[in-house]
Design a protein around this motif. Sequence first.
Motif: not given
Length: 413
Positions: A13-22, A190-192
């Motif tokens: 999930l963190i990998f997903f969020v990193i790319s989602f924001l980047t 925030l959820l993370m």
Amino acid sequence: MKRNSLIVGLILLIFFVISFLTNILGPIIPDLVESFQLSIGLAGFLPFAFFVAYGVSIPSGILVEKYREKSVLIGAFALAFLGSLLFAMIPQFSVALVSLFAIGVGMAMLQVAINPLLRVAGGEEHFAFNSVLAQLFSGAASFFSPLLYSYFVQTIHTNDSSFLIHLLNQVVPVHFEWVSLYWVFALTTLLMIMVVALIKFPAVALKDDEKIEVGGTLVELLQNKTVLLFFAGIFAYVGTEQGIANWMSKFLQLYHGVDPTTTGATAVAYFWGLMTVGCVLGLVLLKFVDSRKVLLVFTLGAIGSLLLGLFGPKELALYALPGTGFFASVMWSIIFSLALNSVPQHHGTFSGILCTGIVGGALVPLMIGGFAELVGLRWAMLLMLITLGYIFSIGVWAKPLVTNAIIKLKVSE
């Protein structure tokens, strides 16, 4: 150690969020140019502010060793939350630079913390598989975020009455519909923070190859020609990747009249989607072909695709520019593995130096923007022929101590 599926799921999930924001900067740069009335040269400072933050890769590794993974993850998401919230509330160019730098620092901290954690939580015997799975999650996020941007821009401040759009209508200024993404980023981070805070983390004992050593070891590596050559390789790769992703939509708008909020955003989404497809194919090829040969062939493909995209007609450009993502897909993993396999020890510190090379994603797009002011964006994007040429050279001069294992097919007589 027993596998911890919950932690593995969190890391994916963190990998997903990193790319989602980047990887959202590319699609929204045309909107930022219009909203802030920027020149192309000034627009180049937006990806610069984000990716220059990866210069903290080595300090982040030291923080992980001292304060452990959970604290660093919470701190990283807190920085990304504050950066996203600030930009969402005050959408100004000067604020954008500060906010993007804060988000970039957070993403760099996350990258450093999660790989050793994935090895421990998923089991060393499954690390390679889980690493590939993580890349697929990253690719999915990179494909999804431009499409979400396109959806928001087309539906906010329209007659759409859905709950989410109604809510965003209250906080997003008219003609600044792209701001909606940073409200979503703020909520996501925030959820993370809350999720990470609630989960119990396993103890991670860093292997010698994962530890970052400063002082004499760092100086020794920085004096090693091989280390510097591979650092330049990572610099060139990330510079190429972000140079194409960040300027593709603006190029299509300027030279082919493409709407950046729809067709342009879709082109960027397919750039990341094809990179994911290429990654899977590359994994198969590396079982049968020396990685240096794969790097040579894929780099030639990227050069050809880039030239067709820049100088071909609109119909060809819409396929060729995203197609560069397919050919770029294997470059990071091959360069990184060739680098580590070319130095016999201190791999943790060497990895930190290589990750610092991600600042190429800051400098190359900035240079393209600066040159575009003088010669136009099309000619400025040819700067990436230099970075791709250097990547091609790696396939020629690299002499790893260990080469990738190859399956040799037996031919029956």
